[in-house]
Design a protein around this motif. Structure first.
Motif, PDB file in Angstrom:
ATOM      1  N   TYR A  71      60.761  22.743 -29.305  1.00 48.12           N
ATOM      2  CA  TYR A  71      61.217  22.061 -30.050  1.00 48.12           C
ATOM      3  C   TYR A  71      61.560  20.620 -29.610  1.00 48.12           C
ATOM      4  O   TYR A  71      61.818  20.665 -28.118  1.00 48.12           O
ATOM      5  N   TYR A  72      61.201  19.736 -29.612  1.00 45.89           N
ATOM      6  CA  TYR A  72      61.268  18.556 -29.409  1.00 45.89           C
ATOM      7  C   TYR A  72      61.240  17.818 -30.849  1.00 45.89           C
ATOM      8  O   TYR A  72      60.613  17.647 -31.608  1.00 45.89           O
ATOM      9  N   LEU A  73      61.888  16.088 -30.719  1.00 42.58           N
ATOM     10  CA  LEU A  73      62.167  14.673 -31.458  1.00 42.58           C
ATOM     11  C   LEU A  73      61.171  13.619 -31.106  1.00 42.58           C
ATOM     12  O   LEU A  73      61.541  13.442 -29.363  1.00 42.58           O
ATOM     13  N   ARG A  74      60.743  13.197 -32.412  1.00 47.67           N
ATOM     14  CA  ARG A  74      59.989  11.886 -32.267  1.00 47.67           C
ATOM     15  C   ARG A  74      60.203  11.117 -32.986  1.00 47.67           C
ATOM     16  O   ARG A  74      60.090  11.460 -34.417  1.00 47.67           O
ATOM     17  N   ALA A  75      60.784  10.451 -32.310  1.00 49.46           N
ATOM     18  CA  ALA A  75      61.179   8.604 -33.150  1.00 49.46           C
ATOM     19  C   ALA A  75      59.833   7.556 -33.393  1.00 49.46           C
ATOM     20  O   ALA A  75      59.130   7.556 -32.524  1.00 49.46           O
ATOM     21  N   VAL A  76      59.345   7.446 -34.809  1.00 48.17           N
ATOM     22  CA  VAL A  76      57.868   6.704 -34.539  1.00 48.17           C
ATOM     23  C   VAL A  76      58.110   5.177 -35.249  1.00 48.17           C
ATOM     24  O   VAL A  76      59.014   5.540 -36.313  1.00 48.17           O
ATOM     25  N   GLU A  77      57.695   4.642 -34.190  1.00 51.53           N
ATOM     26  CA  GLU A  77      57.873   3.223 -34.508  1.00 51.53           C
ATOM     27  C   GLU A  77      56.531   3.303 -35.868  1.00 51.53           C
ATOM     28  O   GLU A  77      55.796   3.214 -35.906  1.00 51.53           O
ATOM     29  N   HIS A  78      56.571   1.604 -36.247  1.00 48.78           N
ATOM     30  CA  HIS A  78      55.378   1.577 -37.219  1.00 48.78           C
ATOM     31  C   HIS A  78      54.698   1.035 -36.868  1.00 48.78           C
ATOM     32  O   HIS A  78      54.665   0.308 -34.778  1.00 48.78           O
ATOM     33  N   ALA A  79      53.631   1.169 -36.865  1.00 45.15           N
ATOM     34  CA  ALA A  79      52.077   0.717 -36.353  1.00 45.15           C
ATOM     35  C   ALA A  79      52.805  -1.191 -35.743  1.00 45.15           C
ATOM     36  O   ALA A  79      52.744  -2.397 -37.442  1.00 45.15           O
ATOM     37  N   VAL A  80      52.125  -2.210 -35.079  1.00 40.67           N
ATOM     38  CA  VAL A  80      52.339  -3.763 -34.942  1.00 40.67           C
ATOM     39  C   VAL A  80      50.421  -3.433 -34.223  1.00 40.67           C
ATOM     40  O   VAL A  80      50.082  -2.973 -33.555  1.00 40.67           O
ATOM     41  N   PRO A  81      49.914  -4.334 -33.885  1.00 45.89           N
ATOM     42  CA  PRO A  81      48.946  -5.286 -33.033  1.00 45.89           C
ATOM     43  C   PRO A  81      48.719  -5.370 -31.933  1.00 45.89           C
ATOM     44  O   PRO A  81      49.801  -4.793 -30.979  1.00 45.89           O
ATOM     45  N   ARG A  82      47.680  -3.984 -31.051  1.00 45.48           N
ATOM     46  CA  ARG A  82      47.722  -3.782 -30.048  1.00 45.48           C
ATOM     47  C   ARG A  82      47.911  -4.813 -29.311  1.00 45.48           C
ATOM     48  O   ARG A  82      46.949  -6.685 -29.705  1.00 45.48           O
ATOM     49  N   TRP A  83      47.933  -5.068 -28.084  1.00 44.23           N
ATOM     50  CA  TRP A  83      47.763  -6.498 -26.669  1.00 44.23           C
ATOM     51  C   TRP A  83      46.579  -7.013 -26.945  1.00 44.23           C
ATOM     52  O   TRP A  83      46.716  -8.221 -26.733  1.00 44.23           O
ATOM     53  N   HIS A  84      45.580  -6.481 -26.737  1.00 46.22           N
ATOM     54  CA  HIS A  84      44.412  -7.395 -27.048  1.00 46.22           C
ATOM     55  C   HIS A  84      44.288  -8.349 -27.971  1.00 46.22           C
ATOM     56  O   HIS A  84      43.243  -9.472 -27.887  1.00 46.22           O
ATOM     57  N   ILE A  85      45.267  -7.741 -29.308  1.00 50.30           N
ATOM     58  CA  ILE A  85      44.742  -8.496 -30.539  1.00 50.30           C
ATOM     59  C   ILE A  85      45.206  -9.987 -30.485  1.00 50.30           C
ATOM     60  O   ILE A  85      45.083 -11.249 -30.558  1.00 50.30           O
ATOM     61  N   TYR A  86      46.363 -10.267 -29.410  1.00 51.44           N
ATOM     62  CA  TYR A  86      47.325 -11.110 -29.171  1.00 51.44           C
ATOM     63  C   TYR A  86      46.248 -11.822 -27.828  1.00 51.44           C
ATOM     64  O   TYR A  86      45.987 -12.850 -28.620  1.00 51.44           O
ATOM     65  N   ASP A  87      45.703 -11.884 -26.682  1.00 47.58           N
ATOM     66  CA  ASP A  87      45.336 -11.946 -26.060  1.00 47.58           C
ATOM     67  C   ASP A  87      43.358 -12.511 -26.717  1.00 47.58           C
ATOM     68  O   ASP A  87      43.197 -13.449 -26.584  1.00 47.58           O
ATOM     69  N   CYS A  88      43.377 -12.194 -27.200  1.00 55.13           N
ATOM     70  CA  CYS A  88      41.535 -12.472 -28.350  1.00 55.13           C
ATOM     71  C   CYS A  88      42.362 -14.052 -28.916  1.00 55.13           C
ATOM     72  O   CYS A  88      41.714 -14.753 -29.111  1.00 55.13           O
ATOM     73  N   GLU A  89      43.231 -13.924 -29.236  1.00 55.38           N
ATOM     74  CA  GLU A  89      43.833 -14.630 -30.685  1.00 55.38           C
ATOM     75  C   GLU A  89      44.072 -16.165 -29.477  1.00 55.38           C
ATOM     76  O   GLU A  89      43.752 -17.456 -29.913  1.00 55.38           O
ATOM     77  N   LYS A  90      44.286 -16.234 -28.378  1.00 55.37           N
ATOM     78  CA  LYS A  90      44.344 -17.007 -27.512  1.00 55.37           C
ATOM     79  C   LYS A  90      43.035 -17.995 -26.768  1.00 55.37           C
ATOM     80  O   LYS A  90      43.046 -18.635 -26.018  1.00 55.37           O
ATOM     81  N   ILE A  91      42.572 -17.089 -26.928  1.00 56.32           N
ATOM     82  CA  ILE A  91      40.160 -17.204 -26.794  1.00 56.32           C
ATOM     83  C   ILE A  91      40.327 -17.848 -27.795  1.00 56.32           C
ATOM     84  O   ILE A  91      39.898 -17.386 -29.013  1.00 56.32           O
ATOM     85  N   SER A  92      39.665 -19.205 -27.807  1.00 61.30           N
ATOM     86  CA  SER A  92      38.595 -20.347 -29.252  1.00 61.30           C
ATOM     87  C   SER A  92      37.219 -18.943 -29.108  1.00 61.30           C
ATOM     88  O   SER A  92      37.201 -18.259 -28.359  1.00 61.30           O
ATOM     89  N   GLN A  93      37.515 -18.871 -30.825  1.00 57.34           N
ATOM     90  CA  GLN A  93      36.102 -17.845 -31.366  1.00 57.34           C
ATOM     91  C   GLN A  93      35.019 -18.079 -30.534  1.00 57.34           C
ATOM     92  O   GLN A  93      34.413 -16.301 -30.571  1.00 57.34           O
ATOM     93  N   ASP A  94      34.523 -19.247 -30.658  1.00 54.74           N
ATOM     94  CA  ASP A  94      32.807 -19.125 -30.210  1.00 54.74           C
ATOM     95  C   ASP A  94      33.112 -18.604 -28.736  1.00 54.74           C
ATOM     96  O   ASP A  94      32.019 -18.141 -27.541  1.00 54.74           O
ATOM     97  N   GLN A  95      34.357 -17.902 -28.120  1.00 48.65           N
ATOM     98  CA  GLN A  95      33.933 -17.718 -27.131  1.00 48.65           C
ATOM     99  C   GLN A  95      35.036 -15.963 -26.634  1.00 48.65           C
ATOM    100  O   GLN A  95      35.065 -16.052 -25.518  1.00 48.65           O
ATOM    101  N   ARG A  96      35.292 -15.815 -27.898  1.00 52.69           N
ATOM    102  CA  ARG A  96      35.738 -14.803 -27.316  1.00 52.69           C
ATOM    103  C   ARG A  96      34.444 -13.086 -27.607  1.00 52.69           C
ATOM    104  O   ARG A  96      33.444 -13.050 -27.583  1.00 52.69           O
TER     105      ARG A  96
END
Length: 129
Positions: A76-101
């Motif tokens: 047996y083992y216990l697992r604590a699960v958080e809610h899903a959040v945006p993956r790191w690359h989503i934040y990086d992509c938001e920093k790049i202008s849309q036409d440069q992504r």
């Protein structure tokens, strides 16, 4: 068979990270694995606290494994699960202008979310000893 009088009882507790902005907990799960009498391996994920929609700072529960079979090796083992959040690359992509992504920002090659988990060391049970 199941419902053994020696069925293990688990006291499980998990707390949300104390860092500001930390993701709330969604649920706690008990992972149970066992080898049956024929040598086949099995596992089961059992939701023991929380809910799909819940957002918790802490979870605590007492859980008894009513399907425990003292004649079978198990863990047996216990697992604590958080809610899903945006993956790191989503934040990086938001920093790049849309036409440069780059394509990776929108082509679906990476999942857009990640669901972080924490787990305990296993507890091993061996029949007869």
């Amino acid at each position: 068979g199941g419902g053994d009088a020696a069925a293990p009882v688990f006291v499980a507790s998990a707390m949300r990270d104390s860092v500001d902005g930390a993701t709330p907990l969604q649920k706690m799960q008990l992972i149970k694995g066992w080898v049956d009498a024929d040598g086949a391996k099995h596992n089961e994920v059992i939701d023991i606290a929380g809910s799909q929609e819940g957002r918790y700072d802490s979870l605590c529960v007492v859980y008894r494994d009513e399907s425990f079979d003292a004649s079978l090796a198990s863990y047996y083992y216990l697992r604590a699960v958080e809610h899903a959040v945006p993956r790191w690359h989503i934040y990086d992509c938001e920093k790049i202008s849309q036409d440069q992504r780059p394509a990776v920002c929108s082509d679906g090659s990476y999942p857009e979310t990640v669901q972080e988990m924490a787990w305990t060391s296993p507890i091993w049970y061996r029949p007869g000893g």
